[in-house]
Scaffold this motif. Structure first.
Motif, PDB file in Angstrom:
ATOM      1  N   ALA A  92       0.858  -1.193   0.000  1.00  0.00           N
ATOM      2  CA  ALA A  92       0.000   0.000   0.000  1.00  0.00           C
ATOM      3  C   ALA A  92       0.885   1.231   0.000  1.00  0.00           C
ATOM      4  CB  ALA A  92      -0.914   0.007   1.225  1.00  0.00           C
ATOM      5  N   HIS A 137      -7.006   2.607  -8.064  1.00  0.00           N
ATOM      6  CA  HIS A 137      -6.094   1.554  -7.605  1.00  0.00           C
ATOM      7  C   HIS A 137      -6.314   1.289  -6.129  1.00  0.00           C
ATOM      8  CE1 HIS A 137      -3.698   1.673 -11.343  1.00  0.00           C
ATOM      9  NE2 HIS A 137      -3.908   2.976 -11.304  1.00  0.00           N
ATOM     10  N   ALA A 138      -6.650   0.066  -5.775  1.00  0.00           N
ATOM     11  CA  ALA A 138      -6.947  -0.279  -4.381  1.00  0.00           C
ATOM     12  C   ALA A 138      -5.730  -0.117  -3.471  1.00  0.00           C
ATOM     13  CB  ALA A 138      -7.449  -1.719  -4.303  1.00  0.00           C
ATOM     14  N   HIS A 173      -3.766   5.158  -1.601  1.00  0.00           N
ATOM     15  CA  HIS A 173      -4.606   6.015  -0.765  1.00  0.00           C
ATOM     16  C   HIS A 173      -4.120   7.451  -0.956  1.00  0.00           C
ATOM     17  CE1 HIS A 173      -5.977   2.303   1.078  1.00  0.00           C
ATOM     18  NE2 HIS A 173      -4.700   1.959   1.162  1.00  0.00           N
ATOM     19  N   HIS A 203     -12.047   8.034  -0.794  1.00  0.00           N
ATOM     20  CA  HIS A 203     -10.741   7.449  -1.058  1.00  0.00           C
ATOM     21  C   HIS A 203      -9.596   8.421  -0.776  1.00  0.00           C
ATOM     22  CE1 HIS A 203     -12.640   8.927  -4.763  1.00  0.00           C
ATOM     23  NE2 HIS A 203     -11.457   9.409  -5.057  1.00  0.00           N
TER      24      HIS A 203
END
Length: 288
Positions: A45, A66-67, A70, A120
């Motif tokens: 991440a 995009h997961a 962040h 997000h």
């Protein structure tokens, strides 16, 4: 070996970790390439940080797509004086700009406020004070912008990401006076051990970058040594602050293991334990 050549992939971490502060939009690789390289070494991440309105929009759009990404959105401390007073010589990478006054700053802050409302978007920053690149004439605009970002972070329940360069006492003063958000992160922590104790007592997260590996960075290592593990994060600030032994070459999220291993040595911790703690801390700080 060329100073522009990307460093090799380090040995992968056994435990996933997060890069709490990066600038994918300033790196040579595509977002997909950067995330794939990071994932290959178990950096799963990243927090993509905006420094102006356009960069903050890009951060929000990239996080939505995009997961593993962040977003954090803001006007960098050096951006606020440029908006207010202009930059007719084009000294920053964004080029020349005419003075816009307070109205232009208010307009830009309104855009950041709107972006901060998005699900997000997990942070508001990097904001704060920078007395290294901005002279006395820009201090008022910086502090006004900083205080506005603090309110935006609190209003939307987002983490506040602090940029503090040569301004430790004033950053701490503004945070105490305005009332820091519940989750506050000192990006690229640059204070000493005494300041680390102050940050710890306030519950502020401290994020350490590749410069903690530099030979002349003993004060940073002393700060890391006293910082509570539950408040420690790791970051690249890529493409800047590439850790030793690759200093001066392009930085990217996949180099997090180099910095984390150096941090584990300073803390006297097993790298797996530190990676697990840092991932948990980053998820807590940015609520993901």
């Amino acid at each position: 070996m060329s100073r522009t050549e990307a460093p090799p992939l380090p040995e992968p971490l056994r435990v996933p970790v997060a890069d709490s502060h990066t600038h994918l939009d300033m790196q040579d690789a595509t977002v997909e390439e950067a995330l794939a390289r990071a994932a290959a070494v178990n950096v799963t991440a990243v927090v993509q940080v905006g420094c102006d309105v356009a960069g903050s929009r890009w951060a929000a759009e990239t996080a939505a797509a995009h997961a593993a990404v962040h977003a954090s959105v803001a006007l960098h401390p050096n951006e606020a004086p440029r908006i207010v007073h202009g930059d007719v010589e084009g000294t920053a990478r964004q080029g020349a700009r005419e003075p816009g006054g307070k109205a232009a700053l208010d307009e830009a802050l309104a855009e950041i406020d709107a972006l901060a409302a998005l699900d997000h978007v997990r942070g508001v920053g990097e904001t704060g004070l920078d007395f290294f690149r901005t002279g006395p004439e820009g201090v008022a605009a910086q502090e006004e912008s900083f205080r506005a970002h603090i309110e935006i972070a609190k209003r939307h329940g987002k983490a506040l990401v602090i940029h503090d360069r040569d301004a430790h006492a004033d950053v701490l003063r503004v945070l105490a006076d305005a009332g820091a958000p519940e989750r506050t992160v000192f990006h690229c922590y640059s204070g000493d051990a005494d300041m680390a104790r102050i940050c710890a007592s306030a519950g502020y997260f401290m994020s350490f970058a590749g410069n903690v590996t530099f030979k002349n960075a003993q004060p940073l290592r002393e700060a890391l040594a006293v910082a509570p593990t539950e408040l420690v994060l790791v970051e690249t600030d890529a493409p800047f602050l590439t850790p030793a032994p690759y200093r001066g070459r392009p930085n990217a999220p996949y180099l997090i293991p180099v910095t984390l291993r150096a941090m584990a040595e300073v803390k006297g911790l097993d790298e797996d334990a530190l990676a697990a703690a840092i991932y948990d801390n980053t998820a807590r700080a940015f609520d993901f």
